[in-house]
Write a protein that holds these residues in place. Structure first.
Motif, PDB file in Angstrom:
ATOM      1  N   PRO A  81       0.765  -1.189   0.089  1.00 20.62           N
ATOM      2  CA  PRO A  81      -0.232   0.117  -0.199  1.00 20.62           C
ATOM      3  C   PRO A  81       0.890   1.367   0.183  1.00 20.62           C
ATOM      4  CG  PRO A  81      -0.831  -1.699   1.407  1.00 20.62           C
ATOM      5  CD  PRO A  81       0.573  -2.211   1.178  1.00 20.62           C
ATOM      6  N   GLY A  82       1.956   1.361   0.688  1.00 20.47           N
ATOM      7  CA  GLY A  82       2.771   2.295   0.649  1.00 20.47           C
ATOM      8  C   GLY A  82       3.266   2.949  -0.850  1.00 20.47           C
ATOM      9  N   MET A  83       3.583   1.997  -1.510  1.00 27.00           N
ATOM     10  CA  MET A  83       4.024   2.292  -2.914  1.00 27.00           C
ATOM     11  C   MET A  83       2.967   2.666  -3.761  1.00 27.00           C
ATOM     12  SD  MET A  83       6.626   2.727  -5.337  1.00 27.00           S
ATOM     13  CE  MET A  83       8.135   1.795  -5.040  1.00 27.00           C
ATOM     14  N   ALA A  84       1.733   1.968  -3.562  1.00 30.65           N
ATOM     15  CA  ALA A  84       0.804   2.472  -4.375  1.00 30.65           C
ATOM     16  C   ALA A  84       0.370   3.771  -3.947  1.00 30.65           C
ATOM     17  CB  ALA A  84      -0.578   1.457  -3.947  1.00 30.65           C
ATOM     18  N   ALA A  85       0.053   4.283  -2.625  1.00 34.39           N
ATOM     19  CA  ALA A  85      -0.073   5.678  -2.123  1.00 34.39           C
ATOM     20  C   ALA A  85       0.690   6.543  -2.820  1.00 34.39           C
ATOM     21  CB  ALA A  85      -0.248   5.375  -0.651  1.00 34.39           C
ATOM     22  N   PHE A  86       2.089   6.150  -2.567  1.00 32.71           N
ATOM     23  CA  PHE A  86       2.986   7.176  -3.118  1.00 32.71           C
ATOM     24  C   PHE A  86       2.577   7.330  -4.747  1.00 32.71           C
ATOM     25  CE2 PHE A  86       6.916   7.896  -5.502  1.00 32.71           C
ATOM     26  CZ  PHE A  86       7.456   8.943  -4.687  1.00 32.71           C
ATOM     27  N   SER A  87       2.525   6.374  -5.499  1.00 30.79           N
ATOM     28  CA  SER A  87       2.312   6.430  -6.978  1.00 30.79           C
ATOM     29  C   SER A  87       0.871   7.319  -7.234  1.00 30.79           C
ATOM     30  CB  SER A  87       2.062   5.271  -7.535  1.00 30.79           C
ATOM     31  OG  SER A  87       3.321   4.452  -7.555  1.00 30.79           O
ATOM     32  N   PHE A  88      -0.131   7.107  -6.345  1.00 30.31           N
ATOM     33  CA  PHE A  88      -1.248   7.806  -6.395  1.00 30.31           C
ATOM     34  C   PHE A  88      -1.048   9.300  -5.982  1.00 30.31           C
ATOM     35  CE2 PHE A  88      -4.854   9.670  -4.281  1.00 30.31           C
ATOM     36  CZ  PHE A  88      -6.145   9.507  -5.245  1.00 30.31           C
ATOM     37  N   MET A  89      -0.448   9.637  -4.754  1.00 33.91           N
ATOM     38  CA  MET A  89      -0.310  10.878  -4.444  1.00 33.91           C
ATOM     39  C   MET A  89       0.744  11.729  -5.335  1.00 33.91           C
ATOM     40  SD  MET A  89      -2.250  10.988  -2.027  1.00 33.91           S
ATOM     41  CE  MET A  89      -1.945  12.674  -1.445  1.00 33.91           C
ATOM     42  N   HIS A  90       1.463  11.144  -5.795  1.00 35.64           N
ATOM     43  CA  HIS A  90       2.477  11.853  -6.925  1.00 35.64           C
ATOM     44  C   HIS A  90       1.681  12.174  -8.118  1.00 35.64           C
ATOM     45  CE1 HIS A  90       6.493  12.647  -8.920  1.00 35.64           C
ATOM     46  NE2 HIS A  90       5.946  12.425  -9.734  1.00 35.64           N
ATOM     47  N   ALA A  91       1.063  11.216  -8.453  1.00 46.49           N
ATOM     48  CA  ALA A  91       0.168  11.657  -9.883  1.00 46.49           C
ATOM     49  C   ALA A  91      -0.711  12.804  -9.373  1.00 46.49           C
ATOM     50  CB  ALA A  91      -0.338  10.295 -10.416  1.00 46.49           C
ATOM     51  N   LEU A  92      -1.198  12.679  -8.299  1.00 44.65           N
ATOM     52  CA  LEU A  92      -2.505  13.542  -7.969  1.00 44.65           C
ATOM     53  C   LEU A  92      -1.928  15.079  -7.613  1.00 44.65           C
ATOM     54  CD1 LEU A  92      -5.561  13.898  -7.199  1.00 44.65           C
ATOM     55  CD2 LEU A  92      -4.570  13.555  -4.559  1.00 44.65           C
ATOM     56  N   LEU A  93      -0.687  15.100  -6.724  1.00 43.10           N
ATOM     57  CA  LEU A  93      -0.178  16.390  -6.443  1.00 43.10           C
ATOM     58  C   LEU A  93       0.788  17.112  -7.265  1.00 43.10           C
ATOM     59  CD1 LEU A  93       0.472  15.506  -2.753  1.00 43.10           C
ATOM     60  CD2 LEU A  93      -1.361  16.809  -3.563  1.00 43.10           C
ATOM     61  N   GLU A  94       1.425  16.278  -7.859  1.00 43.46           N
ATOM     62  CA  GLU A  94       2.556  16.842  -9.081  1.00 43.46           C
ATOM     63  C   GLU A  94       1.970  17.114 -10.411  1.00 43.46           C
ATOM     64  OE1 GLU A  94       6.553  15.176 -10.174  1.00 43.46           O
ATOM     65  OE2 GLU A  94       6.899  16.219  -8.197  1.00 43.46           O
ATOM     66  N   GLU A  95       0.947  16.392 -10.832  1.00 38.56           N
ATOM     67  CA  GLU A  95       0.401  16.250 -12.047  1.00 38.56           C
ATOM     68  C   GLU A  95      -1.242  16.588 -12.372  1.00 38.56           C
ATOM     69  OE1 GLU A  95       1.628  12.493 -13.496  1.00 38.56           O
ATOM     70  OE2 GLU A  95       3.829  12.986 -13.680  1.00 38.56           O
ATOM     71  N   TYR A  96      -1.874  15.851 -11.823  1.00 38.57           N
ATOM     72  CA  TYR A  96      -3.244  16.041 -12.051  1.00 38.57           C
ATOM     73  C   TYR A  96      -3.979  17.474 -11.442  1.00 38.57           C
ATOM     74  CZ  TYR A  96      -8.336  15.207 -12.060  1.00 38.57           C
ATOM     75  OH  TYR A  96      -9.849  15.413 -12.511  1.00 38.57           O
ATOM     76  N   ILE A  97      -3.599  17.493 -10.137  1.00 35.20           N
ATOM     77  CA  ILE A  97      -4.055  18.709  -9.641  1.00 35.20           C
ATOM     78  C   ILE A  97      -3.863  20.012 -10.392  1.00 35.20           C
ATOM     79  CG2 ILE A  97      -4.053  20.446  -7.595  1.00 35.20           C
ATOM     80  CD1 ILE A  97      -4.450  17.949  -5.921  1.00 35.20           C
ATOM     81  N   PRO A  98      -2.213  20.400 -10.633  1.00 36.40           N
ATOM     82  CA  PRO A  98      -2.125  21.554 -11.408  1.00 36.40           C
ATOM     83  C   PRO A  98      -2.598  21.382 -12.739  1.00 36.40           C
ATOM     84  CG  PRO A  98      -0.077  20.615 -10.088  1.00 36.40           C
ATOM     85  CD  PRO A  98      -1.330  19.646 -10.048  1.00 36.40           C
ATOM     86  N   PHE A  99      -2.744  20.371 -13.394  1.00 39.55           N
ATOM     87  CA  PHE A  99      -3.085  20.248 -14.723  1.00 39.55           C
ATOM     88  C   PHE A  99      -4.763  20.648 -14.798  1.00 39.55           C
ATOM     89  CE2 PHE A  99      -5.795  17.510 -17.348  1.00 39.55           C
ATOM     90  CZ  PHE A  99      -5.367  17.732 -18.578  1.00 39.55           C
TER      91      PHE A  99
END
Length: 470
Positions: A81-99
């Motif tokens: 779950p740690g790696m899954a959460a990291f991948s999810f949060m990275h996509a969310l915070l660094e890419e999806y939300i700014p986009f």
């Protein structure tokens, strides 16, 4: 369950204790099977509107969420779950939300500008609007120019029997090719600017290619539109109460807000700050936070200062924005392992693709860089695709701008131009399609659109290859 609910639910994984030990995903260790959810989402976008339009119209958000979970849940079981959460949060915070904040700001601000007046969609007027949009796209972004001009263009052609081709060429020219001259035009060029490519390098090195492509597209469009226009059954009766006012702008104060959006984006790339906040394992810099907060403020300000009549005249609604938000939530998440596999270079599952851009003597092949970057940008996010091949070619901005200038030009042109090959190649494409369909324009299906791009764009790209990238 809405896409935003499952985004919030999965975000709870960020509380998992092992998250702080999560490392970046090693694409060389991944199987190509991790790309199945991404491919499944793309096929869903392509086929379901055609096969089951009613189901798709009511449940596309759930389809996007299902494919996202099809990647995230097995990934959590295998890698933790740690790696899954990291991948999810990275996509969310660094890419999806700014986009999505940038798209929402541009969608809202441009939707608050109404181009009034008695516009008639003749071949000359339509071609002029496309030409103006091509120029504006490099200064206010392809999304900004698209959102500003697509509504008046559709309104001008309300009495035309055939108008889907007008929107298709609008996507080709305004939503893609027009953004090729400055870092403000399209995200891949902005990333290059952040990597050290001079602001005016692109305009000085791919201006001939851009002029050829846009000039050819305008000429082809004018000939096709004139052929339709002069058919006997083409013009339908005009609106009995046409807009007889002089051509002008309502909600013109939003132009200042468009300039503010461009300024915020540029500032976030130029401003360097050591202040970094670590949120669930993802570093978020102060410039990015200021930009995103500014975009939210601009969105709210535009809604506050724009008269209700302007929105009514524009037939403004949140439907197209919600469609893009839900679909791209799935795209940004399921694309994570695909980008990781590409970034692994020759040691990854897509090593053959990366190796194909290098000649036997070890030097880069501009033609292959143009097509490899372009083809992947047609289906993947063109910004990370640009970075993958930028780094494959050496990643040194000074060397890329001089010794390998033809290679950098090929990467830049491929990423920007070929985003027009599919509806998902660039964010404005899907948004323009949604707005057109909301106005009852019968747009081509996913594959129908690709027939247009294959028949019009690909021959032009082949000619460009032999002239500039051989």
């Amino acid at each position: 369950m809405s896409v935003f609910r499952w985004l919030g639910a999965v975000a709870l994984l960020s509380l998992w204790p092992g998250l702080s030990f999560a490392a970046s995903m090693d694409g060389s260790q991944l199987s190509v099977l991790w790309g199945v959810p991404f491919a499944g989402l793309l096929l869903s976008i392509a086929l379901l509107p055609l096969l089951t339009p009613s189901f798709w119209h009511h449940h596309f958000g759930k389809v996007s969420a299902a494919w996202s979970l099809a990647f995230l849940l097995p990934f959590a079981l295998i890698y933790g779950p740690g790696m899954a959460a990291f991948s999810f949060m990275h996509a969310l915070l660094e890419e999806y939300i700014p986009f999505i904040l940038l798209l929402t700001a541009l969608f809202t601000v441009a939707g608050g500008i109404h181009i009034r007046g008695n516009l008639h969609g003749s071949p000359g007027l339509n071609t002029a609007i496309l030409g103006v949009g091509a120029v504006l796209a490099s200064f206010m972004g392809t999304t900004g120019a698209s959102m500003l001009l697509i509504r008046p263009l559709i309104r001008a052609n309300d009495n035309r029997a055939h108008k889907a081709h007008v929107v298709v060429f609008f996507i080709f020219i305004v939503s893609n090719a027009g953004g090729s001259l400055t870092p403000l035009g399209d995200p891949p060029l902005f990333l290059g600017f952040l990597k050290g490519v001079d602001f005016f390098w692109t305009v000085s090195h791919i201006f001939p290619e851009t002029l050829f492509l846009i000039g050819s597209l305008l000429a082809i469009f004018y000939a096709l539109d004139a052929w339709f226009y002069h058919r006997r059954e083409e013009l339908m009766p005009l609106d009995p109460t046409p807009d007889t006012r002089r051509i002008g702008f309502d909600g013109a104060a939003n132009f200042w807000l468009l300039a503010a959006v461009a300024g915020l984006v540029l500032l976030s790339g130029i401003w360097k700050s050591a202040v970094v906040f670590n949120i669930a394992g993802t570093d978020v810099g102060l410039p990015g936070l200021v930009r995103d907060a500014g975009l939210v403020a601009i969105t709210l300000l535009s809604l506050n200062i724009t008269a209700a009549k302007v929105h009514a005249d524009n037939q403004f609604s949140w439907g197209p924005m919600l469609e893009v938000a839900k679909l791209f939530a799935g795209i940004f998440l399921t694309i994570v392992p695909v980008i990781a596999m590409l970034k692994a270079g020759t040691s990854g599952p897509f090593g053959a693709v990366v190796s194909s851009v290098t000649r036997p003597d070890g030097t880069p092949d501009p033609a292959m860089y143009f097509w490899a970057t372009g083809m992947l940008s047609s289906f993947l996010d063109n910004a990370p695709t640009y970075l993958v091949f930028f780094n494959t070619a050496g990643g040194d901005a000074q060397a890329m701008m001089t010794t390998f200038a033809s290679t950098l030009a090929a990467i830049s042109a491929g990423a920007v131009f070929m985003g027009a090959n599919t509806y998902i190649g660039n964010a404005p494409n899907l948004m323009v399609k949604a707005i057109a369909e909301e106005r009852d324009v019968k747009m081509p299906s996913f594959f129908g659109y690709m027939l247009w791009s294959g028949g019009v764009l690909i021959p032009l790209f082949i000619i460009m290859t032999f002239i500039w990238f051989k």
